[in-house]
Design a protein around this motif. Sequence first.
Motif, mmCIF file in Angstrom:
data_model
loop_
_atom_site.group_PDB
_atom_site.id
_atom_site.type_symbol
_atom_site.label_atom_id
_atom_site.label_comp_id
_atom_site.label_asym_id
_atom_site.label_seq_id
_atom_site.Cartn_x
_atom_site.Cartn_y
_atom_site.Cartn_z
ATOM 1 N N GLY A 10 37.124 33.419 34.907
ATOM 2 C CA GLY A 10 38.182 33.685 35.860
ATOM 3 C C GLY A 10 37.659 33.840 37.261
ATOM 4 N N SER A 11 38.613 34.137 38.135
ATOM 5 C CA SER A 11 38.286 34.287 39.540
ATOM 6 C C SER A 11 38.296 35.767 39.912
ATOM 7 N N LEU A 12 37.312 36.163 40.696
ATOM 8 C CA LEU A 12 37.212 37.554 41.138
ATOM 9 C C LEU A 12 38.469 37.951 41.903
ATOM 10 N N ALA A 13 38.983 37.038 42.733
ATOM 11 C CA ALA A 13 40.181 37.354 43.518
ATOM 12 C C ALA A 13 41.349 37.682 42.600
ATOM 13 N N ALA A 14 41.463 36.965 41.471
ATOM 14 C CA ALA A 14 42.570 37.221 40.548
ATOM 15 C C ALA A 14 42.429 38.605 39.926
ATOM 16 N N VAL A 15 41.225 38.991 39.575
ATOM 17 C CA VAL A 15 41.023 40.320 38.975
ATOM 18 C C VAL A 15 41.289 41.399 40.018
ATOM 19 N N GLU A 16 40.838 41.146 41.232
ATOM 20 C CA GLU A 16 41.022 42.137 42.295
ATOM 21 C C GLU A 16 42.485 42.272 42.683
ATOM 22 N N ALA A 17 43.283 41.252 42.362
ATOM 23 C CA ALA A 17 44.686 41.251 42.794
ATOM 24 C C ALA A 17 45.503 42.336 42.111
ATOM 25 N N GLY A 18 45.019 42.873 40.990
ATOM 26 C CA GLY A 18 45.792 43.971 40.410
ATOM 27 C C GLY A 18 45.724 44.068 38.922
ATOM 28 N N GLU A 19 46.697 43.510 38.232
ATOM 29 C CA GLU A 19 46.855 43.726 36.796
ATOM 30 C C GLU A 19 45.650 43.218 36.013
ATOM 31 N N PRO A 20 45.314 43.892 34.907
ATOM 32 C CA PRO A 20 44.287 43.361 34.002
ATOM 33 C C PRO A 20 44.676 41.969 33.510
ATOM 34 N N ILE A 21 43.688 41.203 33.150
ATOM 35 C CA ILE A 21 43.882 39.805 32.773
ATOM 36 C C ILE A 21 43.401 39.601 31.344
ATOM 37 N N LEU A 22 44.174 38.820 30.598
ATOM 38 C CA LEU A 22 43.708 38.379 29.274
ATOM 39 C C LEU A 22 43.215 36.954 29.402
ATOM 40 N N THR A 23 42.021 36.717 28.932
ATOM 41 C CA THR A 23 41.472 35.374 28.978
ATOM 42 C C THR A 23 40.778 35.104 27.650
ATOM 43 N N GLU A 24 40.040 34.032 27.595
ATOM 44 C CA GLU A 24 39.450 33.612 26.327
ATOM 45 C C GLU A 24 38.080 33.028 26.599
ATOM 46 N N PRO A 91 28.687 41.752 28.948
ATOM 47 C CA PRO A 91 28.061 41.706 30.270
ATOM 48 C C PRO A 91 28.833 40.767 31.195
ATOM 49 N N VAL A 92 28.983 41.197 32.443
ATOM 50 C CA VAL A 92 29.704 40.427 33.463
ATOM 51 C C VAL A 92 28.727 40.040 34.561
ATOM 52 N N ARG A 93 28.870 38.814 35.036
ATOM 53 C CA ARG A 93 28.103 38.367 36.205
ATOM 54 C C ARG A 93 29.097 37.752 37.185
ATOM 55 N N ILE A 94 28.950 38.128 38.445
ATOM 56 C CA ILE A 94 29.811 37.589 39.492
ATOM 57 C C ILE A 94 28.975 36.646 40.347
ATOM 58 N N ASP A 95 29.503 35.466 40.610
ATOM 59 C CA ASP A 95 28.843 34.511 41.506
ATOM 60 C C ASP A 95 29.914 33.978 42.437
ATOM 61 N N GLY A 96 29.927 34.481 43.667
ATOM 62 C CA GLY A 96 31.001 34.102 44.588
ATOM 63 C C GLY A 96 32.322 34.612 44.039
ATOM 64 N N ASP A 97 33.263 33.687 43.811
ATOM 65 C CA ASP A 97 34.564 34.083 43.259
ATOM 66 C C ASP A 97 34.613 33.913 41.741
ATOM 67 N N ASP A 98 33.536 33.438 41.170
ATOM 68 C CA ASP A 98 33.544 33.164 39.728
ATOM 69 C C ASP A 98 33.088 34.382 38.926
ATOM 70 N N VAL A 99 33.841 34.679 37.858
ATOM 71 C CA VAL A 99 33.473 35.759 36.934
ATOM 72 C C VAL A 99 32.980 35.118 35.642
ATOM 73 N N PHE A 100 31.780 35.509 35.240
ATOM 74 C CA PHE A 100 31.199 35.001 34.004
ATOM 75 C C PHE A 100 31.021 36.165 33.036
ATOM 76 N N VAL A 101 31.225 35.900 31.744
ATOM 77 C CA VAL A 101 30.872 36.893 30.730
ATOM 78 C C VAL A 101 29.928 36.250 29.728
ATOM 79 N N SER A 102 29.107 37.093 29.131
ATOM 80 C CA SER A 102 28.197 36.633 28.087
ATOM 81 C C SER A 102 28.630 37.240 26.769
ATOM 82 N N LEU A 103 28.783 36.390 25.764
ATOM 83 C CA LEU A 103 29.086 36.885 24.429
ATOM 84 C C LEU A 103 28.608 35.897 23.387
#
Length: 103
Positions: A10-24, A91-103
């Motif tokens: 996802g995008s950092l801006a989307a997470v910062e915008a407010g509501e929690p996000i469900l993704t996959e 684990p979360v990694r932020i790169d610019g506006d991109d949000v990465f997770v490791s699983l």
Amino acid sequence: MTDTKEYRIGSLAAVEAGEPILTEAGGQDVALFMCRGRVIATNGQCPHAEGPLHEGDVEGTILTCPWHGWTFDLESGACQEDDSIILERYPVRIDGDDVFVSL
Ligand code: FES
């Protein structure tokens, strides 16, 4: 041994915008929360009965599941109702506006 893989979820801006996000990621539901200025990624399903955690309320670091009200500390994953249960966090990694997770 299982391999860990990193996914852009996802995008950092989307997470910062407010509501929690469900993704996959990799076939796994992942919920993203902004908590005290940090992005936290957890399993999207409650460990009690698979309730949708992204629809829960967050106050400070405490997430309350919308189905039966169990509460979890987003910073540790600890369940306040049953200390044998830990909410899975990734684990979360932020790169610019991109949000990465490791699983
Ligand atoms: S499914 Fe979350 S508290 Fe029951």
